[in-house]
Each structure stands twice: as structure tokens, then as C-alpha cells.
Design a protein around this motif. Structure first.
Motif, PDB file in Angstrom:
ATOM      1  N   GLU A  64       0.840  -1.229  -0.021  1.00 22.90           N
ATOM      2  CA  GLU A  64      -0.089   0.051   0.105  1.00 22.90           C
ATOM      3  C   GLU A  64       0.852   1.046  -0.162  1.00 22.90           C
ATOM      4  O   GLU A  64       0.359   2.421  -0.401  1.00 22.90           O
ATOM      5  N   TYR A  65       2.075   1.326   0.575  1.00 19.34           N
ATOM      6  CA  TYR A  65       2.887   2.380   0.581  1.00 19.34           C
ATOM      7  C   TYR A  65       3.718   2.594  -0.625  1.00 19.34           C
ATOM      8  O   TYR A  65       4.909   2.310  -0.737  1.00 19.34           O
ATOM      9  N   TYR A  66       2.988   3.357  -1.513  1.00 16.57           N
ATOM     10  CA  TYR A  66       3.758   3.790  -2.582  1.00 16.57           C
ATOM     11  C   TYR A  66       4.652   4.517  -2.716  1.00 16.57           C
ATOM     12  O   TYR A  66       5.471   4.718  -3.688  1.00 16.57           O
ATOM     13  N   ARG A  69       8.554   3.188  -3.160  1.00 13.63           N
ATOM     14  CA  ARG A  69       9.083   2.502  -4.211  1.00 13.63           C
ATOM     15  C   ARG A  69       8.923   3.607  -5.577  1.00 13.63           C
ATOM     16  O   ARG A  69       9.655   3.309  -6.436  1.00 13.63           O
ATOM     17  N   THR A  70       8.058   4.196  -5.474  1.00 18.62           N
ATOM     18  CA  THR A  70       7.732   5.340  -6.438  1.00 18.62           C
ATOM     19  C   THR A  70       8.996   6.315  -6.673  1.00 18.62           C
ATOM     20  O   THR A  70       9.547   6.587  -7.520  1.00 18.62           O
ATOM     21  N   ASP A 214       5.160  14.052  -2.324  1.00 20.95           N
ATOM     22  CA  ASP A 214       3.987  13.389  -2.566  1.00 20.95           C
ATOM     23  C   ASP A 214       2.890  14.194  -3.180  1.00 20.95           C
ATOM     24  O   ASP A 214       2.574  15.410  -2.858  1.00 20.95           O
ATOM     25  N   LYS A 221      -4.570  10.014  -9.551  1.00 19.80           N
ATOM     26  CA  LYS A 221      -4.370   9.446  -8.091  1.00 19.80           C
ATOM     27  C   LYS A 221      -5.652   9.764  -7.193  1.00 19.80           C
ATOM     28  O   LYS A 221      -6.038  10.953  -7.054  1.00 19.80           O
ATOM     29  N   THR A 225      -6.307   5.810  -2.520  1.00 24.09           N
ATOM     30  CA  THR A 225      -4.646   5.350  -2.712  1.00 24.09           C
ATOM     31  C   THR A 225      -3.970   5.816  -1.692  1.00 24.09           C
ATOM     32  O   THR A 225      -3.069   5.376  -1.073  1.00 24.09           O
ATOM     33  N   ALA A 229      -2.107   3.944   2.215  1.00 23.02           N
ATOM     34  CA  ALA A 229      -0.700   3.922   2.393  1.00 23.02           C
ATOM     35  C   ALA A 229      -0.524   4.263   3.870  1.00 23.02           C
ATOM     36  O   ALA A 229       0.618   3.977   4.459  1.00 23.02           O
ATOM     37  N   ASP A 337       6.756  10.122 -11.912  1.00 17.95           N
ATOM     38  CA  ASP A 337       6.581   8.889 -12.439  1.00 17.95           C
ATOM     39  C   ASP A 337       5.381   8.854 -13.393  1.00 17.95           C
ATOM     40  O   ASP A 337       4.488   9.716 -13.506  1.00 17.95           O
ATOM     41  N   GLN A 339       2.437   7.568 -13.597  1.00 18.72           N
ATOM     42  CA  GLN A 339       1.392   7.604 -12.969  1.00 18.72           C
ATOM     43  C   GLN A 339       0.986   8.956 -12.125  1.00 18.72           C
ATOM     44  O   GLN A 339      -0.032   9.178 -11.629  1.00 18.72           O
ATOM     45  N   LEU A 341       2.310   9.990  -9.300  1.00 13.88           N
ATOM     46  CA  LEU A 341       2.051   9.865  -7.771  1.00 13.88           C
ATOM     47  C   LEU A 341       2.709  10.716  -7.156  1.00 13.88           C
ATOM     48  O   LEU A 341       2.603  11.086  -5.914  1.00 13.88           O
TER      49      LEU A 341
END
Length: 350
Positions: A64-66, A69-70, A214, A221, A225, A229, A337, A339, A341
């Protein structure tokens, strides 16, 4: 590129870890002030004892914690360009050598991508991570030493929001300050500006800041979502939030019953932020013995009353530009990125 004399004159790359005394007085003062306030609050820096730092590292790996990694994917795709942009020559001056300082470094798992790019460009780099967690800095040092030859690590255990930055400027270099992971979002807009102004006051014109932010909800988004997170199915974020009470029990002798509180994450659209709270499940009293900050205290909680422990602000592109401009920086480049995000912003000290 030939070896850099300013860097080659440094001591051997054995890391220096400068420890500071346990901040019991600061913890006591924060608990006294925050829990006496209406509504009750605790500062998020209290999260990061050894257990809290370990829990946060687990959070960064959750599906869930994007955020982590993003941002890591942005670095992986663009690290060489980021370093090249940060080291662009100014006027007729030659391309500068970068030294890197990182605020709130943690274990520096993503930072290694940027440090490796800096080593590719200039063969060696001095890295100065700053964090309140000595254990996190020790892990960062071990990881970097094992995986990125050419990096000299000079750690500093410090609270960069309260103390002067331990900026060790080397001759004939440009500083690249990293403030990544969307840590800036944990501050109110006014406090975020003050943190960046404090940093700017210690930089020279032309020095660089890489700021992770963020992004706010958009067509790409949604709010769900973002909420997920901070309220994962495994309960790791809940454990992270509740650990602050465990820390007060251990460090101050408080008698919080952690089972009588629950983690709560709320999206506040008016302020474009996630709020984390600890909700009292029952009417109860909590005691903190006399300590260096003052006499013994008793705090009363009504059922449903909360302790506000953290905010995480989400930004539009315009909000980031405005924040940086108010602190004496101008954005030169932004990476995101596919998306949309998360954004990584390179800004110049003016």
C-alpha cells in the motif's frame, strides 16, 4: 574525469558516527507540552526510536505504501540526469564537484542510487547523512560501505528541525542537499518554509536542493490510494503509530495502556493532508512521573478523544514552487513517475 584533489585529500573512507546523548529532556518537554494542549498532540520525531525506525522501514516495503518505491523508481530512471543537472556549471566556472548532505536520512536505501550516480560522474563523493536515529545511520553507513565504493560517509545524529545543520563544506565543491521521501509534508506550511529557510541560510547561491514531494489527489490518483498508504491491511502503520506510546512508557515511565488506543488515519481535503491520530477507546487517565521537564502529570482522556501524531501534506506543482520560492529556492527541474503519484524537484539556492 581526473581524480579530484579536494576530495582525495580527505581521510580514509572510514565512516564517522557522531553520537549525542539520549534526548530524554526533549522527549519529556514534548510530551508535557503536547499532551497538555487542546487538542492533544505529539510530534512525529518521537516515532523514531530504534523500534520505530525498524517499523518505518517495514512500512516502506508494504504494497500500500507507494511513496518509497515510486520515488526509488524515479531515482533509478533518472539518477545520472539528476546528478548532471545538479552539477551544471555556473557562468564560466567549470562543472563543480558535488558533496551531498541528506536531512532525515534514515537508512538511506534510496540515496544509494544517487550516490552511485555521483561516483560514476566524479569517482568519489562525500556523503553527510543527518538523522535523529543513531541505529538508522549505522545501518545506512554499513549499507553504503558494502555496496558503493568511493563514498566517504560522515554521519551526524541530530534533529535538523531544531539544531544547526552539521554542514561540512569542502573547498571548491557545490553542496547538493537531499530532502527526500516527502518528509517535508510532515510539517505545517509555515514550519516547512522555516525548515527550508534554515537550510537555505547555510547554503551558498548555486547550491542545490533535491526535494521529494507526494502529489495531491488528481485524475491519476484518488484519495483511497493515499489513505491506504497510512492504514495498511497488515497493521504495520498502526504499530508504528502506537509505538510512540511505548516509547513514552519506556523513556519517561508513563503508564499508557497501548491496547486502550487505536490508530486512525484521516484525509483532510481542506488542508490537503493525511492526519494520523491515536484514539482513546475508553475514558482513562495516564500518568507521567516527575522528570527533567517538570513535576508529575496526569492526563485525562475521554472516549473517542485523540492524540494528533502526524500530518502528511500532499502537494500540487504550484504549491511546491510557492513553498520553495518562499524559502529562497527556484525549481530548475522536476521528475515524476508515469502515474503522477510522486515528484522529485531539483531547486537552486538563489
Amino acid at each position: 574525469m581526473p581524480p579530484i584533489s579536494a576530495v582525495s585529500e580527505l581521510p580514509s573512507p572510514t565512516p564517522e558516527l557522531i553520537a549525542t546523548p539520549s534526548p530524554i529532556r526533549a522527549i519529556a518537554a514534548e510530551a508535557r507540552a503536547g499532551l497538555s494542549a487542546t487538542p492533544k498532540t505529539l510530534s512525529p520525531w518521537l516515532f523514531y526510536d530504534e523500534a520505530g525506525s525498524d517499523l518505518f522501514e517495514q512500512i516502506t516495503e508494504l504494497p500500500e505504501y507507494y511513496l518509497t518505491r515510486t520515488e526509488r523508481s524515479i531515482f533509478a530512471a533518472n539518477a545520472d540526469e539528476i546528478i548532471a543537472q545538479a552539477a551544471l556549471p555556473s557562468g564560466n566556472d567549470p562543472a563543480p564537484i558535488l558533496t551531498v548532505i541528506e536531512l532525515g536520512a534514515g537508512t538511506a536505501t534510496k540515496t544509494g542510487i544517487l550516490l552511485a550516480a555521483a561516483v560514476r560522474r566524479q569517482h568519489t563523493v562525500v556523503y553527510q547523512p543527518v538523522d535523529v536515529s543513531e541505529s538508522a545511520l549505522a545501518a545506512a553507513t554499513e549499507n553504503i560501505r558494502a555496496n558503493i565504493p568511493g563514498v566517504t560517509v560522515r554521519c551526524q545524529v541530530a534533529d535538523y528541525t531544531r539544531e544547526p545543520l552539521p554542514l561540512n563544506r569542502l573547498p571548491n565543491t557545490r553542496t547538493l542537499a537531499l530532502y527526500i521521501g516527502s518528509s517535508i509534508g510532515n510539517f505545517s506550511p509555515e514550519d516547512a518554509r522555516d525548515v527550508l529557510r534554515n537550510l537555505r541560510a547555510q547554503l551558498l547561491p548555486g547550491d542545490q536542493l533535491l526535494l521529494g514531494t507526494d502529489l495531491a489527489p488528481s485524475r491519476c490518483k484518488n484519495e483511497a490510494t493515499i489513505l491506504a498508504a497510512y492504514d495498511d491491511a497488515s497493521g504495520t502503520t498502526a504499530a508504528f503509530n502506537l509505538n510512540v506510546l511505548t516509547r513514552l512508557n519506556r523513556d519517561l515511565g508513563a503508564d499508557f495502556d497501548t491496547a486502550a488506543f487505536r490508530h486512525q488515519a484521516i484525509w483532510n481535503p481542506a488542508k490537503s493532508r493525511i492526519e494520523m491520530h491515536l484514539e482513546s477507546l475508553i475514558a482513562q487517565r495516564v500518568h507521567i512521573p516527575a522528570n527533567a521537564a517538570g513535576p508529575a502529570l496526569t492526563f485525562h482522556f475521554a472516549a473517542g478523544e485523540t492524540i494528533h501524531t502526524e500530518n502528511s501534506h500532499k502537494f500540487t506543482a504550484a504549491a511546491v514552487r510557492s513553498l520553495l520560492a518562499s524559502a529562497g529556492f527556484t525549481i530548475s527541474h522536476t521528475w515524476t513517475d508515469p502515474q503522477h503519484l510522486f515528484a522529485v524537484n531539483l531547486a537552486t539556492a538563489i
